[in-house]
Motif scaffolding. Structure first.
Motif, PDB file in Angstrom:
ATOM      1  N   ALA A 173     -23.051  -5.689  -5.492  1.00  0.00           N
ATOM      2  CA  ALA A 173     -23.379  -6.189  -6.829  1.00  0.00           C
ATOM      3  C   ALA A 173     -23.553  -7.704  -6.799  1.00  0.00           C
ATOM      4  O   ALA A 173     -22.787  -8.425  -6.168  1.00  0.00           O
ATOM      5  N   SER A 174     -24.542  -8.154  -7.506  1.00  0.00           N
ATOM      6  CA  SER A 174     -24.783  -9.594  -7.541  1.00  0.00           C
ATOM      7  C   SER A 174     -23.850 -10.309  -8.518  1.00  0.00           C
ATOM      8  O   SER A 174     -23.671 -11.518  -8.423  1.00  0.00           O
ATOM      9  N   ASP A 175     -23.272  -9.571  -9.455  1.00  0.00           N
ATOM     10  CA  ASP A 175     -22.400 -10.208 -10.445  1.00  0.00           C
ATOM     11  C   ASP A 175     -20.911  -9.989 -10.159  1.00  0.00           C
ATOM     12  O   ASP A 175     -20.076 -10.156 -11.041  1.00  0.00           O
ATOM     13  N   ALA A 176     -20.564  -9.615  -8.947  1.00  0.00           N
ATOM     14  CA  ALA A 176     -19.150  -9.429  -8.589  1.00  0.00           C
ATOM     15  C   ALA A 176     -18.453 -10.782  -8.616  1.00  0.00           C
ATOM     16  O   ALA A 176     -19.039 -11.818  -8.315  1.00  0.00           O
ATOM     17  N   GLY A 177     -17.182 -10.740  -8.976  1.00  0.00           N
ATOM     18  CA  GLY A 177     -16.485 -12.005  -9.142  1.00  0.00           C
ATOM     19  C   GLY A 177     -15.084 -12.012  -8.576  1.00  0.00           C
ATOM     20  O   GLY A 177     -14.774 -11.346  -7.590  1.00  0.00           O
ATOM     21  N   VAL A 178     -14.238 -12.760  -9.251  1.00  0.00           N
ATOM     22  CA  VAL A 178     -12.880 -13.005  -8.787  1.00  0.00           C
ATOM     23  C   VAL A 178     -12.046 -11.724  -8.804  1.00  0.00           C
ATOM     24  O   VAL A 178     -11.245 -11.495  -7.892  1.00  0.00           O
ATOM     25  N   LEU A 179     -12.224 -10.882  -9.799  1.00  0.00           N
ATOM     26  CA  LEU A 179     -11.436  -9.649  -9.889  1.00  0.00           C
ATOM     27  C   LEU A 179     -11.672  -8.757  -8.673  1.00  0.00           C
ATOM     28  O   LEU A 179     -10.721  -8.282  -8.042  1.00  0.00           O
ATOM     29  N   GLU A 180     -12.922  -8.546  -8.333  1.00  0.00           N
ATOM     30  CA  GLU A 180     -13.236  -7.710  -7.183  1.00  0.00           C
ATOM     31  C   GLU A 180     -12.725  -8.334  -5.890  1.00  0.00           C
ATOM     32  O   GLU A 180     -12.221  -7.648  -5.001  1.00  0.00           O
ATOM     33  N   GLY A 181     -12.843  -9.646  -5.788  1.00  0.00           N
ATOM     34  CA  GLY A 181     -12.336 -10.336  -4.605  1.00  0.00           C
ATOM     35  C   GLY A 181     -10.826 -10.235  -4.482  1.00  0.00           C
ATOM     36  O   GLY A 181     -10.286 -10.038  -3.391  1.00  0.00           O
ATOM     37  N   ALA A 182     -10.127 -10.329  -5.611  1.00  0.00           N
ATOM     38  CA  ALA A 182      -8.667 -10.216  -5.589  1.00  0.00           C
ATOM     39  C   ALA A 182      -8.233  -8.810  -5.211  1.00  0.00           C
ATOM     40  O   ALA A 182      -7.278  -8.627  -4.448  1.00  0.00           O
ATOM     41  N   VAL A 183      -8.925  -7.802  -5.728  1.00  0.00           N
ATOM     42  CA  VAL A 183      -8.592  -6.414  -5.388  1.00  0.00           C
ATOM     43  C   VAL A 183      -8.822  -6.165  -3.905  1.00  0.00           C
ATOM     44  O   VAL A 183      -7.976  -5.588  -3.217  1.00  0.00           O
ATOM     45  N   ALA A 184      -9.946  -6.605  -3.382  1.00  0.00           N
ATOM     46  CA  ALA A 184     -10.255  -6.385  -1.965  1.00  0.00           C
ATOM     47  C   ALA A 184      -9.288  -7.152  -1.069  1.00  0.00           C
ATOM     48  O   ALA A 184      -8.789  -6.620  -0.075  1.00  0.00           O
ATOM     49  N   THR A 185      -8.991  -8.382  -1.394  1.00  0.00           N
ATOM     50  CA  THR A 185      -8.086  -9.190  -0.589  1.00  0.00           C
ATOM     51  C   THR A 185      -6.661  -8.651  -0.662  1.00  0.00           C
ATOM     52  O   THR A 185      -5.957  -8.597   0.347  1.00  0.00           O
ATOM     53  N   GLY A 186      -6.240  -8.244  -1.843  1.00  0.00           N
ATOM     54  CA  GLY A 186      -4.894  -7.699  -1.994  1.00  0.00           C
ATOM     55  C   GLY A 186      -4.703  -6.416  -1.209  1.00  0.00           C
ATOM     56  O   GLY A 186      -3.669  -6.215  -0.573  1.00  0.00           O
ATOM     57  N   GLY A 187      -5.680  -5.536  -1.245  1.00  0.00           N
ATOM     58  CA  GLY A 187      -5.590  -4.295  -0.476  1.00  0.00           C
ATOM     59  C   GLY A 187      -5.571  -4.559   1.010  1.00  0.00           C
ATOM     60  O   GLY A 187      -4.826  -3.919   1.765  1.00  0.00           O
ATOM     61  N   TRP A 188      -6.367  -5.513   1.464  1.00  0.00           N
ATOM     62  CA  TRP A 188      -6.361  -5.863   2.880  1.00  0.00           C
ATOM     63  C   TRP A 188      -5.023  -6.467   3.263  1.00  0.00           C
ATOM     64  O   TRP A 188      -4.475  -6.161   4.320  1.00  0.00           O
ATOM     65  N   GLY A 189      -4.462  -7.297   2.403  1.00  0.00           N
ATOM     66  CA  GLY A 189      -3.162  -7.901   2.687  1.00  0.00           C
ATOM     67  C   GLY A 189      -2.059  -6.863   2.763  1.00  0.00           C
ATOM     68  O   GLY A 189      -1.148  -6.960   3.584  1.00  0.00           O
ATOM     69  N   LEU A 190      -2.116  -5.844   1.909  1.00  0.00           N
ATOM     70  CA  LEU A 190      -1.114  -4.776   1.968  1.00  0.00           C
ATOM     71  C   LEU A 190      -1.195  -4.000   3.276  1.00  0.00           C
ATOM     72  O   LEU A 190      -0.200  -3.483   3.760  1.00  0.00           O
ATOM     73  N   SER A 191      -2.378  -3.914   3.860  1.00  0.00           N
ATOM     74  CA  SER A 191      -2.508  -3.182   5.118  1.00  0.00           C
ATOM     75  C   SER A 191      -1.816  -3.907   6.266  1.00  0.00           C
ATOM     76  O   SER A 191      -1.573  -3.318   7.312  1.00  0.00           O
ATOM     77  N   LEU A 192      -1.494  -5.178   6.080  1.00  0.00           N
ATOM     78  CA  LEU A 192      -0.821  -5.936   7.128  1.00  0.00           C
ATOM     79  C   LEU A 192       0.695  -5.824   7.074  1.00  0.00           C
ATOM     80  O   LEU A 192       1.384  -6.322   7.966  1.00  0.00           O
ATOM     81  N   LEU A 193       1.238  -5.181   6.034  1.00  0.00           N
ATOM     82  CA  LEU A 193       2.683  -5.051   5.919  1.00  0.00           C
ATOM     83  C   LEU A 193       3.232  -4.159   7.031  1.00  0.00           C
ATOM     84  O   LEU A 193       2.621  -3.161   7.391  1.00  0.00           O
ATOM     85  N   PRO A 194       4.379  -4.512   7.567  1.00  0.00           N
ATOM     86  CA  PRO A 194       4.966  -3.654   8.613  1.00  0.00           C
ATOM     87  C   PRO A 194       5.633  -2.437   7.980  1.00  0.00           C
ATOM     88  O   PRO A 194       6.788  -2.463   7.597  1.00  0.00           O
ATOM     89  N   VAL A 195       4.912  -1.343   7.887  1.00  0.00           N
ATOM     90  CA  VAL A 195       5.427  -0.165   7.205  1.00  0.00           C
ATOM     91  C   VAL A 195       6.503   0.554   8.014  1.00  0.00           C
ATOM     92  O   VAL A 195       7.170   1.433   7.498  1.00  0.00           O
ATOM     93  N   HIS A 196       6.678   0.179   9.257  1.00  0.00           N
ATOM     94  CA  HIS A 196       7.722   0.806  10.059  1.00  0.00           C
ATOM     95  C   HIS A 196       9.095   0.206   9.772  1.00  0.00           C
ATOM     96  O   HIS A 196      10.093   0.706  10.251  1.00  0.00           O
ATOM     97  N   CYS A 197       9.153  -0.843   8.983  1.00  0.00           N
ATOM     98  CA  CYS A 197      10.433  -1.465   8.636  1.00  0.00           C
ATOM     99  C   CYS A 197      10.988  -0.767   7.399  1.00  0.00           C
ATOM    100  O   CYS A 197      10.552  -1.022   6.286  1.00  0.00           O
ATOM    101  N   VAL A 198      11.947   0.124   7.614  1.00  0.00           N
ATOM    102  CA  VAL A 198      12.540   0.914   6.553  1.00  0.00           C
ATOM    103  C   VAL A 198      14.036   0.651   6.556  1.00  0.00           C
ATOM    104  O   VAL A 198      14.634   0.559   7.619  1.00  0.00           O
ATOM    105  N   PRO A 199      14.677   0.527   5.409  1.00  0.00           N
ATOM    106  CA  PRO A 199      16.127   0.366   5.403  1.00  0.00           C
ATOM    107  C   PRO A 199      16.804   1.527   6.116  1.00  0.00           C
ATOM    108  O   PRO A 199      16.330   2.658   6.065  1.00  0.00           O
ATOM    109  N   LYS A 200      17.914   1.255   6.797  1.00  0.00           N
ATOM    110  CA  LYS A 200      18.563   2.282   7.604  1.00  0.00           C
ATOM    111  C   LYS A 200      18.976   3.502   6.796  1.00  0.00           C
ATOM    112  O   LYS A 200      19.019   4.597   7.319  1.00  0.00           O
ATOM    113  N   GLY A 201      19.269   3.345   5.538  1.00  0.00           N
ATOM    114  CA  GLY A 201      19.651   4.472   4.714  1.00  0.00           C
ATOM    115  C   GLY A 201      18.527   5.458   4.476  1.00  0.00           C
ATOM    116  O   GLY A 201      18.750   6.604   4.155  1.00  0.00           O
ATOM    117  N   ARG A 202      17.277   5.046   4.653  1.00  0.00           N
ATOM    118  CA  ARG A 202      16.140   5.922   4.386  1.00  0.00           C
ATOM    119  C   ARG A 202      15.441   6.372   5.643  1.00  0.00           C
ATOM    120  O   ARG A 202      14.571   7.219   5.587  1.00  0.00           O
TER     121      ARG A 202
END
Length: 80
Positions: free
Chosen positions: A28-57
């Motif tokens: 889209a030619s009219d994409a803006g900050v909202l779309e950029g924030a959603v895309a960047t936020g989702g990419w940033g979440l993919s970098l979280l170490p999901v193997h780090c779980v509290p010992k109780g779980r």
């Protein structure tokens, strides 16, 4: 079982939202900050170490200290 379905629905919803943001940024030619924030936020979440779980779980945290020590030695806990 219902909890698992809810988690899958939430994950699919967030995945669809992320793809919407990425595709809108690309196509889209009219994409803006909202779309950029959603895309960047989702990419940033993919970098979280999901193997780090509290010992109780985690599976390892549910066993007692004796079972962990026996597993390291290659034996069984409670045999003696």
């Amino acid at each position: 079982m219902a909890g698992r379905a809810v988690r899958w629905a939430v994950a699919l919803g967030f995945g669809a939202l992320w793809w919407w943001g990425v595709l809108r940024l690309l196509l889209a030619s009219d994409a803006g900050v909202l779309e950029g924030a959603v895309a960047t936020g989702g990419w940033g979440l993919s970098l979280l170490p999901v193997h780090c779980v509290p010992k109780g779980r985690s599976g390892v945290g549910r066993r007692g200290a004796g079972a962990r020590a026996a597993a390291r030695r290659g034996g069984h806990a409670g045999t003696g």
